[in-house]
Write a protein that holds these residues in place. Structure first.
Motif, mmCIF file in Angstrom:
data_model
loop_
_atom_site.group_PDB
_atom_site.id
_atom_site.type_symbol
_atom_site.label_atom_id
_atom_site.label_comp_id
_atom_site.label_asym_id
_atom_site.label_seq_id
_atom_site.Cartn_x
_atom_site.Cartn_y
_atom_site.Cartn_z
ATOM 1 N N THR A 201 37.205 45.288 48.660
ATOM 2 C CA THR A 201 36.366 44.984 49.989
ATOM 3 C C THR A 201 35.094 44.466 49.395
ATOM 4 O O THR A 201 34.569 44.483 48.193
ATOM 5 C CB THR A 201 36.026 46.054 50.909
ATOM 6 O OG1 THR A 201 35.257 46.870 50.244
ATOM 7 C CG2 THR A 201 37.068 46.661 51.485
ATOM 8 N N THR B 269 37.841 37.398 48.333
ATOM 9 C CA THR B 269 38.719 36.496 47.886
ATOM 10 C C THR B 269 38.320 36.062 46.429
ATOM 11 O O THR B 269 37.280 36.380 46.072
ATOM 12 C CB THR B 269 38.794 35.057 48.630
ATOM 13 O OG1 THR B 269 37.625 34.508 48.584
ATOM 14 C CG2 THR B 269 39.109 35.439 50.210
ATOM 15 N N ARG B 270 39.076 35.741 45.683
ATOM 16 C CA ARG B 270 39.105 35.174 44.391
ATOM 17 C C ARG B 270 37.787 34.073 44.191
ATOM 18 O O ARG B 270 37.109 34.083 43.157
ATOM 19 C CB ARG B 270 40.361 34.777 43.843
ATOM 20 C CG ARG B 270 41.470 35.788 43.550
ATOM 21 C CD ARG B 270 42.797 35.300 42.912
ATOM 22 N NE ARG B 270 42.678 34.755 41.742
ATOM 23 C CZ ARG B 270 42.697 35.001 40.535
ATOM 24 N NH1 ARG B 270 42.700 36.513 40.610
ATOM 25 N NH2 ARG B 270 42.623 34.197 39.660
ATOM 26 N N ASN C 184 38.049 41.800 52.828
ATOM 27 C CA ASN C 184 38.513 41.885 51.547
ATOM 28 C C ASN C 184 38.024 40.663 51.024
ATOM 29 O O ASN C 184 37.858 39.738 51.572
ATOM 30 C CB ASN C 184 40.050 41.903 51.405
ATOM 31 C CG ASN C 184 40.569 43.094 51.841
ATOM 32 O OD1 ASN C 184 39.996 44.290 51.648
ATOM 33 N ND2 ASN C 184 41.945 43.144 52.400
ATOM 34 N N ASP D 254 43.361 34.072 47.589
ATOM 35 C CA ASP D 254 43.905 35.407 47.562
ATOM 36 C C ASP D 254 42.913 36.569 47.515
ATOM 37 O O ASP D 254 41.769 36.352 46.911
ATOM 38 C CB ASP D 254 44.880 35.651 46.151
ATOM 39 C CG ASP D 254 46.031 34.884 46.524
ATOM 40 O OD1 ASP D 254 46.315 34.132 47.306
ATOM 41 O OD2 ASP D 254 47.020 34.725 45.611
ATOM 42 N N THR D 255 43.422 37.678 48.100
ATOM 43 C CA THR D 255 42.247 38.828 48.065
ATOM 44 C C THR D 255 42.449 39.387 46.575
ATOM 45 O O THR D 255 43.395 39.433 46.081
ATOM 46 C CB THR D 255 42.552 39.809 49.132
ATOM 47 O OG1 THR D 255 43.895 40.312 48.897
ATOM 48 C CG2 THR D 255 42.285 39.370 50.549
ATOM 49 N N LEU D 256 41.256 39.746 46.206
ATOM 50 C CA LEU D 256 41.019 40.143 44.899
ATOM 51 C C LEU D 256 41.580 41.753 44.770
ATOM 52 O O LEU D 256 41.192 42.487 45.596
ATOM 53 C CB LEU D 256 39.574 40.172 44.354
ATOM 54 C CG LEU D 256 39.293 40.241 42.645
ATOM 55 C CD1 LEU D 256 39.764 39.113 42.102
ATOM 56 C CD2 LEU D 256 37.899 40.446 42.647
ATOM 57 N N THR D 257 42.351 41.962 43.808
ATOM 58 C CA THR D 257 42.726 43.573 43.697
ATOM 59 C C THR D 257 41.685 44.408 42.744
ATOM 60 O O THR D 257 40.716 43.657 42.141
ATOM 61 C CB THR D 257 43.910 43.534 42.890
ATOM 62 O OG1 THR D 257 43.894 43.190 41.297
ATOM 63 C CG2 THR D 257 45.046 42.864 43.690
ATOM 64 N N ARG D 258 41.701 45.629 42.952
ATOM 65 C CA ARG D 258 40.690 46.441 42.209
ATOM 66 C C ARG D 258 40.947 46.150 40.719
ATOM 67 O O ARG D 258 39.848 46.116 39.856
ATOM 68 C CB ARG D 258 40.850 47.701 42.492
ATOM 69 C CG ARG D 258 40.312 48.317 43.861
ATOM 70 C CD ARG D 258 40.591 49.689 44.307
ATOM 71 N NE ARG D 258 40.178 50.498 43.250
ATOM 72 C CZ ARG D 258 38.993 51.021 43.577
ATOM 73 N NH1 ARG D 258 37.917 50.767 44.249
ATOM 74 N NH2 ARG D 258 38.513 51.970 42.582
ATOM 75 N N GLN E 106 45.988 48.474 42.681
ATOM 76 C CA GLN E 106 46.486 47.350 43.203
ATOM 77 C C GLN E 106 46.005 46.970 44.639
ATOM 78 O O GLN E 106 46.421 46.119 45.371
ATOM 79 C CB GLN E 106 48.067 47.763 43.444
ATOM 80 C CG GLN E 106 48.892 47.674 42.163
ATOM 81 C CD GLN E 106 48.691 46.597 41.058
ATOM 82 O OE1 GLN E 106 48.580 45.347 41.502
ATOM 83 N NE2 GLN E 106 48.794 46.699 39.823
ATOM 84 N N SER E 107 45.289 47.883 45.195
ATOM 85 C CA SER E 107 44.791 47.737 46.427
ATOM 86 C C SER E 107 43.688 46.504 46.378
ATOM 87 O O SER E 107 43.044 46.362 45.202
ATOM 88 C CB SER E 107 43.896 48.997 46.873
ATOM 89 O OG SER E 107 44.740 50.026 46.990
ATOM 90 N N SER E 108 43.365 46.107 47.612
ATOM 91 C CA SER E 108 42.568 45.050 47.867
ATOM 92 C C SER E 108 40.998 45.437 47.730
ATOM 93 O O SER E 108 40.739 46.611 48.120
ATOM 94 C CB SER E 108 42.716 44.080 48.774
ATOM 95 O OG SER E 108 44.034 43.408 48.953
#
Length: 753
Positions: free
Chosen positions: A741, A614-615, A612, A678-682, A737-739
């Motif tokens: 990749t 990250t921001r 995933n 934080d992982t980025l969401t779609r 809302q999914s992370s």
């Protein structure tokens, strides 16, 4: 199978173009060009029906005897030694002669270059022995004849008389005859044995057939080795081991004695008035209209001379030992071909690697070798037969020519045509001011600057006029070739298939043929297609590979014919972990644009596509994608409560995108957080990318989970979807809302490129 293929080609060629049958096969190409008064040059190519033969290429000049152009037998500076036909031509020019066209002539000794048989030139006996040879002779008015020639030369002084068997021949240690040498032989007599030598001076008369020379003995001595031949003098040589009666006859002469040397032809009175000629140790091909037989077997390049019933002379060369260009002929076939050309008498001259024909086209500043010698270069030989122009320039326009002439083009080819004017004696002169060129036949054109553009299909003519003279030249154009070959322009190797990588460039060199005729082509004559988006052929004729991987064909076409070259592009990447990944092409493309980088490990570079993103990673990538100089924003004031948590390598990028309103941060209470780890969401990724677009699109989203899209993201996600930058999953979900990749993030960017 080979016979069937050749037979099929013959049928196709017969249907495609006019052809006439010959001893050599069916004509595939034929043209002629006038060289000078009464002189035409011909080139013909044939496709033989005989198994294993294939193509044949012949060249010949047909000469109608006249007093403006006459034949000459040329040995250049000396009888001894070897020289190419171009050297012989230069010798002629250096000595005030104007050569027009020439062929190789006598058989000769490889060791010495001395011709076998007799040589007559300018009314003189240049070389002779004791044999009788079927020979060709030329009279002062250019007329030719073929007849036996045996020359008897006798030296007398008082009651002494002795036969002079050899004139300008190599005196070997075993030679037991009297030898006579003139300065035409060399600067010395090249004798290696012990011999009696006499030097004669006060030479009067001509050493020719039916002529007499008188001279005085100046010196007499015995010597082992070569003796210098003084200019204007004669050397008599007889080996000490020769027949005693010959040695004693010469030894009976003393200094001051006057001698007479007389020569006569034993077979035909015409030799008395021949100004040049040669006796060939080769075969008599045709005699009194009858083709001879019993010739040695074996196909080879050949040279011959023949005389037609009307008195025209044919100087003939056929190439060989160069399949598929030209196979060569048996001597029997050569005789039959000359009979077919109308010859009633003909003799075979030296052939094989010696066969050569040189010509000077009217108005040309230099000569050209008109055939293709079988050894890939000119062989040095002993003698040549030339036609020479004996007129003086007249200054009156006589003929107009277009060069190059008789060309075969693929439709679309352009080249400059050079008009040349010659006077009535065939000497070059300035082009007239009112010279004009027009084209008749096909859609081909020639513009005011002389640029000819071949168009359409068929034969066409360029017509020239001006200064009271005119001329024309024939050309051929073909819309559809019967074959195309593609070569590597750097190595000249033919390309059968290509295995390349992204970024590779291949310089293309393309040839085309219409059956066995090579066509003039350039890159603009062809259409190019590279399938499956593997690449393209640029304006310079180079194949450029743009795909990361895949297979397809490069198609080169003209008219209704196409040549396909299989092309495979092998995927190469510095990343150790993407070669089998679904997003590898997008990852590689974005990597090559220096937008993304990977992770250096002890085992190499990895991209980790399924991690995933990250921001802060995405912020760095977005700056590179947008072309933003992040360092320019490193001192920007921001309100991120977690500024200290942003990695040093990402801080400037985060500040830049915040300043530009691309990334606004996350609100928690009354504070704004960047949330770098934080992982980025779609939804976040699509919003960030959507904000970079100058125009927003409106439309309803019909994904099964559209209700999961945050309100702040709807506008941007809609724009991304409607522009095709984002698509849903197979179950019609968007999963906002999914992370995201790393591979998914790069794919979105790749689609926006």
């Amino acid at each position: 199978m080979k016979k069937r293929i050749i037979a099929l080609l013959l049928v196709i060629m017969a249907a495609a173009q006019p052809a006439y049958a010959s001893i050599l096969g069916s004509v595939s190409e034929s043209w002629s060009h006038d060289i000078a008064n009464g002189t035409y040059f011909y080139k013909n190519t044939f496709l033989s029906q005989q198994s294993g033969v294939g193509m044949q290429a012949e060249y010949y000049a047909e000469y109608t005897p006249n007093d403006k152009v006459v034949p000459a037998v040329v040995t250049a500076e000396s009888i001894w030694g070897l020289r190419t036909i171009t050297s012989a031509e230069k010798y002629m020019r250096d000595n005030g002669m104007v050569p027009l066209i020439g062929i190789n002539a006598s058989f000769f000794s490889w060791k010495t270059g001395v011709p076998m048989g007799h040589i007559l030139s300018d009314g003189k006996i240049m070389s002779k022995d004791t044999e009788t040879y079927q020979s060709v002779g030329f009279l002062e008015d250019g007329k030719a004849f073929i007849a036996p020639l045996s020359i008897k030369t006798t030296l007398t002084s008082g009651d002494m008389s002795v036969d002079v068997a050899h004139i300008n021949k190599y005196n070997q240690t075993v030679t037991d005859v009297v030898n006579l040498y003139t300065e035409d032989f060399a600067d010395n007599n090249h004798t290696e044995s012990a011999a009696l030598d006499l030097i004669l001076n006060n030479v009067e008369g001509t050493l020719g057939v039916g002529k007499t020379v008188t001279a005085t003995v100046e010196e007499k001595f015995n010597y082992t080795g070569s003796v210098k031949i003084p200019a204007g003098k004669i050397v008599l040589t007889v080996n000490e081991t020769a027949r005693p009666e010959l040695y004693e006859a010469l030894n009976s002469l003393n200094v001051g004695d006057r001698v007479t040397i007389s020569s006569s032809a034993l077979d035909d009175e015409r030799w008395k008035i021949a100004v040049s000629g040669l006796g060939s140790v080769g075969d008599t091909l045709i005699k009194n209209g009858e083709v001879q037989s019993g010739f040695q077997k074996g196909a080879a390049p050949r040279t011959a001379v023949g005389i037609t019933e009307s008195g025209n002379v044919i100087f003939y060369v056929i190439d060989g030992r160069q399949q598929p260009y030209s196979y060569g002929v048996q001597i029997q076939t050569l005789a039959n071909r000359l009979k077919e050309l109308g010859c009633v008498d003909a003799i075979n001259l030296d052939g094989g690697g010696s066969s050569a024909i040189l010509g000077v086209y009217p108005g040309s500043d230099s000569s050209a070798i008109l055939n293709s010698p079988s050894e890939g270069k000119l062989r040095t030989c002993s003698s040549y037969i030339f036609l020479k122009n004996v007129q003086q320039p007249t200054g009156t326009p006589g003929h107009l020519y277009a060069y190059p002439f008789e060309q075969h083009y693929l439709s679309g080819y352009s080249e400059e045509i050079y008009p040349v004017t010659v006077d009535t004696a065939y000497y070059k002169m300035n082009n007239p001011d009112d010279l004009a060129m027009t084209v008749s036949g096909t859609e081909s054109t020639v513009d005011a600057s002389g640029i000819l553009t071949a168009k359409g299909d068929g034969k066409f003519t360029v017509n020239l006029s001006g200064g009271g003279a005119s001329g024309s030249a024939v050309y051929h154009t073909y819309e559809t070739p019967t074959n195309i070959n593609v070569y590597n322009g750097e190595t000249n190797a033919e390309i059968k298939r290509l295995s390349l990588r992204k970024g590779d460039r291949v310089k293309l060199s393309i040839t085309a043929q219409h059956y066995y005729i090579n066509l003039k082509v350039n890159k603009d004559c062809f259409n190019y297609e590279v399938t499956n988006n593997l690449g393209y052929v640029d304006e310079n004729g180079e194949l450029v590979i743009t795909a990361n991987s895949g297979s397809g064909v490069m198609r080169v076409s003209a008219g209704g014919y196409s040549k396909e070259i299989p092309v495979s592009v092998n995927f190469e990447t510095p990343f150790k972990d993407i070669s089998e990944h679904w997003a590898r092409d997008n990852i590689q493309n974005i990597y090559e644009k220096h937008i993304i980088s990977g992770y250096e490990t002890d085992n190499g570079l990895y991209f980790m596509p399924d991690n995933n993103i990250t921001r802060e990673e995405f912020a760095v990538i977005m700056c590179r994608y947008m072309g933003v100089d992040a360092d320019a924003y490193k001192n920007t004031a921001v309100d991120f409560a977690d500024e200290a948590e942003i990695s040093s390598w990402a801080k400037s990028a985060a500040f830049a995108l915040y300043e530009k309103g691309i990334i606004t941060g996350k609100a928690k209470g009354d504070k704004i957080y960047f949330a770098p780890s934080d992982t980025l969401t779609r939804a976040e990724a699509m919003t960030i990318l959507g904000r970079t677009l100058s125009e927003q699109s409106e439309g309803s989203l019909i994904f099964a989970d559209s209700d999961k899209i945050p309100s702040w993201a709807e506008q941007y996600i809609g724009t991304m979807v409607l522009n095709g930058y984002v698509s849903g999953y197979e179950d019609n979900t968007l999963r906002p809302q999914s992370s995201v990749t790393r591979a998914e993030a790069v794919t979105m960017i790749a689609k926006m490129q």
